[in-house]
Every structure is written in C-alpha cells, then in structure tokens.
Design a protein around this motif. Structure first.
Motif, PDB file in Angstrom:
ATOM      1  N   ALA A  12       0.847  -1.184   0.000  1.00 49.14           N
ATOM      2  CA  ALA A  12       0.000   0.000   0.000  1.00 49.14           C
ATOM      3  C   ALA A  12       0.880   1.231   0.000  1.00 49.14           C
ATOM      4  O   ALA A  12       2.010   1.171   0.488  1.00 49.14           O
ATOM      5  N   ARG A  44      12.469   4.437  14.168  1.00 48.37           N
ATOM      6  CA  ARG A  44      11.584   5.567  14.508  1.00 48.37           C
ATOM      7  C   ARG A  44      10.872   5.247  15.811  1.00 48.37           C
ATOM      8  O   ARG A  44      10.459   4.108  16.020  1.00 48.37           O
ATOM      9  N   GLY A 107       7.997  -4.101  -4.520  1.00 46.46           N
ATOM     10  CA  GLY A 107       8.444  -5.342  -3.876  1.00 46.46           C
ATOM     11  C   GLY A 107       7.322  -6.371  -3.832  1.00 46.46           C
ATOM     12  O   GLY A 107       7.542  -7.562  -4.053  1.00 46.46           O
ATOM     13  N   ARG A 150       6.178  11.236   0.467  1.00 48.88           N
ATOM     14  CA  ARG A 150       5.357  10.027   0.540  1.00 48.88           C
ATOM     15  C   ARG A 150       4.091  10.180  -0.294  1.00 48.88           C
ATOM     16  O   ARG A 150       3.641   9.235  -0.942  1.00 48.88           O
TER      17      ARG A 150
END
Ligand code: 5GP
Length: 190
Positions: A12, A44, A107, A150
């Motif tokens: 996604a 993170r 991927g 993003r």
C-alpha cells in the motif's frame, strides 16, 4: 487446509492503513507470521531491532546483497534500502506458517511474480490522495517534507494496484478488516 499456499503479501502507499489491517490479522490467525524485513533507515519512535525491522548499516546491507542473502531488496526511499532476507522466510515456513509480507508496492509485485499461486497479494488503497495526506499529518511521525515525498510516491504507487490479486479500499476500517479476514480464510483454508 492448503499447505501449498503459504505467502500473504500486503502492499500500500504509506498511510493507507495497511499496518492496522496487518496487525489485526496477525492477532486473529495463529498460522500467519510477520516477515521481519531488513532496512538501512534509522529506527523511529518505539521501534526495536528484530521486532519491526532488522536495522542494518548501509554497508552491512550492501554486503549481504552481494552475498545473495535477500529474496528481494529495494531502495524504497533514496539512500535507504529495504529487503526480505531468505533466512527469515525459511524460518517461518519451517514452522508450517504462512509468511506475511508488509512490503512496498514494487516489492509486493516482485514477490507475487516469484511465488505465483502460493501467494495472495492484497493492495490496500486509501480512499483518496487527500485522505492519505491527512492521515500522515495526524500520525505525526514524519516531517512536512517527508510527508510530501510520501504523497507524491503514493500517487505513482496507486497505478500499480491492478497487478495485485485484490484491492481493499480502506475507507471504513471495520469493513476493511472484515474484507481482509474473508480473503485470508478463503485463500488459506486453515
Ligand atoms: P517505513 O519506512 O515506513 O517503515 O516503510 C517504508 C516502505 O518500505 C513501506 O512501504 C514498507 O512496506 C516498505 N518495506 C518494508 N519492508 C520491505 C521489504 O522487505 N522490501 C521492500 N521492497 N519494501 C519494504
């Protein structure tokens, strides 16, 4: 039960709600096991080595690519590698479990090509690019520049959705969860 089917792929654009759906399925079905990827980015927040990712230095990542240790790997963001170690997939299969991949769109398509009918590949789509931007802002883990990166990437990734076995548009979380459950139960029959 169908033991020949042992791969579940989720891809996604980031912020589409994929992690929530993946976590839900992992809690619900014992036979699903998360494939921990390797990455060269920094941890993170609360992330721990060996839990969310195996955190490797760029140099170590590159030497393990050269040693042929990855099933697939990619520079998902410029300068940052992500990849699936063969050892991780083998570890999960050895237990008779289904390997669950949470992986970027390119991927995911590569793994679907590699595993064919062994794999169910699901694309989680945000209702719109604007909703995606709002979710990333609310998540609060990325800088404004990172968010714009993003979002731009997400717009491109949406064009790959048709290569997946199934698209779940994550508008209402509750119904997306049910849709994902039905898909898993139907495909794996365990
Ligand atoms: P994040 O940095 O937000 O954890 O992940 C960035 C992107 O990398 C996400 O789309 C995530 O699914 C993807 N990713 C995680 N692991 C892998 C992997 O093993 N291979 C590839 N190609 N992408 C991955």
């Amino acid at each position: 039960m169908n033991k020949d089917r042992n791969v579940l792929i989720f891809s996604a654009p980031s912020g589409a709600g994929k992690s929530t759906i993946v976590q839900h399925l992992l809690t619900r079905y014992d036979y699903l096991e998360f494939s921990i990827s390797a990455t060269s980015r920094e941890p993170r927040g609360e992330e721990q080595n060996g839990r969310e990712y195996f955190f490797l230095s760029k140099e170590e990542f590159e030497s393990r690519i050269a040693a042929g240790e990855f099933v697939e790997h990619e520079e998902v963001y410029k300068g940052f590698y992500y990849g699936t170690l063969k050892s991780e997939v083998e570890r999960i299969w050895a237990k008779g479990h289904v390997t669950l991949f949470d992986i970027d769109v390119v991927g995911g398509l590569n793994l679907k090509k590699l595993y064919g009918d062994k794999a169910l590949a699901i694309f989680i789509s945000p209702p719109s690019i604007e909703t995606l931007r709002e979710r990333l802002v609310n998540r609060g883990t990325d800088s404004p520049e990172a968010i714009e990166k993003r979002v731009a990437k997400a717009a491109l990734e949406m064009t790959y959705a048709d290569g997946f076995d199934m698209i779940i548009t994550n508008d209402k979380l509750e119904s997306s969860l049910h849709e994902a459950e039905r898909a898993v139960e139907t495909y794996f029959k365990r």
